[in-house]
Design a protein around this motif. Sequence first.
Motif, PDB file in Angstrom:
ATOM      1  N   ARG A  59      85.522  22.633 122.849  1.00  0.00           N
ATOM      2  CA  ARG A  59      84.902  21.303 122.797  1.00  0.00           C
ATOM      3  C   ARG A  59      85.932  20.178 122.750  1.00  0.00           C
ATOM      4  O   ARG A  59      85.762  19.149 123.395  1.00  0.00           O
ATOM      5  N   TRP A  60      87.026  20.379 121.964  1.00  0.00           N
ATOM      6  CA  TRP A  60      87.999  19.293 121.802  1.00  0.00           C
ATOM      7  C   TRP A  60      89.337  19.583 122.485  1.00  0.00           C
ATOM      8  O   TRP A  60      89.898  18.723 123.124  1.00  0.00           O
ATOM      9  N   GLY A  61      89.863  20.753 122.291  1.00  0.00           N
ATOM     10  CA  GLY A  61      91.050  21.158 123.034  1.00  0.00           C
ATOM     11  C   GLY A  61      92.383  20.699 122.491  1.00  0.00           C
ATOM     12  O   GLY A  61      93.409  21.297 122.803  1.00  0.00           O
ATOM     13  N   SER A  62      92.401  19.642 121.696  1.00  0.00           N
ATOM     14  CA  SER A  62      93.661  19.144 121.151  1.00  0.00           C
ATOM     15  C   SER A  62      93.386  18.338 119.890  1.00  0.00           C
ATOM     16  O   SER A  62      92.268  17.862 119.664  1.00  0.00           O
ATOM     17  N   VAL A  63      94.422  18.171 119.068  1.00  0.00           N
ATOM     18  CA  VAL A  63      94.247  17.406 117.837  1.00  0.00           C
ATOM     19  C   VAL A  63      94.019  15.930 118.156  1.00  0.00           C
ATOM     20  O   VAL A  63      93.301  15.225 117.429  1.00  0.00           O
ATOM     21  N   THR A  64      94.615  15.430 119.236  1.00  0.00           N
ATOM     22  CA  THR A  64      94.400  14.024 119.587  1.00  0.00           C
ATOM     23  C   THR A  64      92.959  13.770 120.015  1.00  0.00           C
ATOM     24  O   THR A  64      92.401  12.712 119.733  1.00  0.00           O
ATOM     25  N   ALA A  65      92.339  14.746 120.683  1.00  0.00           N
ATOM     26  CA  ALA A  65      90.925  14.616 121.042  1.00  0.00           C
ATOM     27  C   ALA A  65      90.057  14.606 119.794  1.00  0.00           C
ATOM     28  O   ALA A  65      89.060  13.879 119.723  1.00  0.00           O
ATOM     29  N   LEU A  66      90.433  15.399 118.806  1.00  0.00           N
ATOM     30  CA  LEU A  66      89.699  15.405 117.538  1.00  0.00           C
ATOM     31  C   LEU A  66      89.786  14.044 116.849  1.00  0.00           C
ATOM     32  O   LEU A  66      88.782  13.521 116.362  1.00  0.00           O
ATOM     33  N   VAL A  67      90.978  13.483 116.805  1.00  0.00           N
ATOM     34  CA  VAL A  67      91.163  12.183 116.154  1.00  0.00           C
ATOM     35  C   VAL A  67      90.403  11.098 116.910  1.00  0.00           C
ATOM     36  O   VAL A  67      89.771  10.227 116.302  1.00  0.00           O
ATOM     37  N   ALA A  68      90.440  11.153 118.234  1.00  0.00           N
ATOM     38  CA  ALA A  68      89.714  10.173 119.032  1.00  0.00           C
ATOM     39  C   ALA A  68      88.219  10.243 118.752  1.00  0.00           C
ATOM     40  O   ALA A  68      87.551   9.207 118.596  1.00  0.00           O
ATOM     41  N   ASP A  69      87.684  11.449 118.655  1.00  0.00           N
ATOM     42  CA  ASP A  69      86.263  11.610 118.384  1.00  0.00           C
ATOM     43  C   ASP A  69      85.927  11.179 116.957  1.00  0.00           C
ATOM     44  O   ASP A  69      84.876  10.585 116.700  1.00  0.00           O
ATOM     45  N   ALA A 118      99.271   6.919 115.490  1.00  0.00           N
ATOM     46  CA  ALA A 118      99.139   6.045 116.660  1.00  0.00           C
ATOM     47  C   ALA A 118     100.463   5.446 117.092  1.00  0.00           C
ATOM     48  O   ALA A 118     100.619   5.043 118.252  1.00  0.00           O
ATOM     49  N   THR A 119     101.435   5.387 116.188  1.00  0.00           N
ATOM     50  CA  THR A 119     102.737   4.828 116.546  1.00  0.00           C
ATOM     51  C   THR A 119     103.526   5.742 117.477  1.00  0.00           C
ATOM     52  O   THR A 119     104.474   5.280 118.129  1.00  0.00           O
ATOM     53  N   CYS A 120     103.144   7.001 117.535  1.00  0.00           N
ATOM     54  CA  CYS A 120     103.922   7.936 118.360  1.00  0.00           C
ATOM     55  C   CYS A 120     103.055   8.767 119.302  1.00  0.00           C
ATOM     56  O   CYS A 120     103.574   9.660 119.986  1.00  0.00           O
ATOM     57  N   ASP A 121     101.750   8.504 119.334  1.00  0.00           N
ATOM     58  CA  ASP A 121     100.876   9.269 120.218  1.00  0.00           C
ATOM     59  C   ASP A 121      99.970   8.300 120.959  1.00  0.00           C
ATOM     60  O   ASP A 121      99.177   7.579 120.341  1.00  0.00           O
ATOM     61  N   ALA A 122     100.071   8.278 122.278  1.00  0.00           N
ATOM     62  CA  ALA A 122      99.373   7.275 123.081  1.00  0.00           C
ATOM     63  C   ALA A 122      97.862   7.412 122.993  1.00  0.00           C
ATOM     64  O   ALA A 122      97.140   6.408 122.915  1.00  0.00           O
TER      65      ALA A 122
END
Length: 214
Positions: A59-69, A118-122
Motif C-alpha cells: 500500500r505504501w512502499g516507503s517510509v516517505t509515502a507513510l509520512v506523506a499519508d 523534510a530538511t533532507c527528504d524532498a
Amino acid sequence: MSAEGAQPGTVRPGGRTARVRATVLRAVGDILAERGFAHLDLSDVARRADVGKTTVYRRWGSVTALVADLLMDMAEQSSPRARTGSLLGDLKANARLVQRTLTDPRQGPLFKAVIAAATCDARTAEALHHFYDIRIREWAPCVRQAVDRGELPEGTDAHEVIRAVSAPLYYRLLASGDPLDEAAADRAAEAAAAAAKAGAYVKDRKDEKIERDA
C-alpha cells in the motif's frame, strides 16, 4: 489520477481498508513522536499496527509515502477554523490551536520529527508544504472577512497574515526554546493583527491579479 496510477498511500480507502490505514498511520505517528524519522521502518510499523508486512509494503512502499499519508490525514482531521466575528479573535483562536498542537506530548515531537525529515527528504518536504497549505487556506477566509468588515486595508495578503501568526510559535519550538504558552500565542496573534492593520501585508496589485487568475 486513477487508483492504478496513484502514488502509494494516496488513495482514500473505505471500510476495512480505512481501518487498516488509520491503525497504520497511528503507528507511524507513535514512532515519529517516540524515536524520530530515522527510526521509521516499514516492518516496525506493520508490527505495531498488527497488520501484515505485505499490506504495508504494497500500500505504501516507503517510509516517505507513510509520512506523506500521515500528513494528509492530519490535515483532513484537524480542527476547522474559528469564527469569532473579529480579526483578533480569529487570529488568537488560530494561534492557540497551533500552540496546543505544538505543546501536545505526542504532536509536538511528531512535528519536530517531520520537520527535521523534510530538511533532507524532498517528498517529506512536499508533503509538509501541502499540509501547511491546507491549513493556511482553511484559516485565510478570516482575514478576507476582516477586509470586508473594514478592519484591514484592501489588498491584504490573507495567507501572509496567517503565516505571521504561527511563525513565532514554530521559532520557539524549533530554535529559541522560549516558553510556548497561551501568552506567547496571544502575543503572536496581536502582533500579526497590528501589522496587518498597519498595512504591512498589503500585496502588490500585480501579485494580487496573478493569485486571482491562478
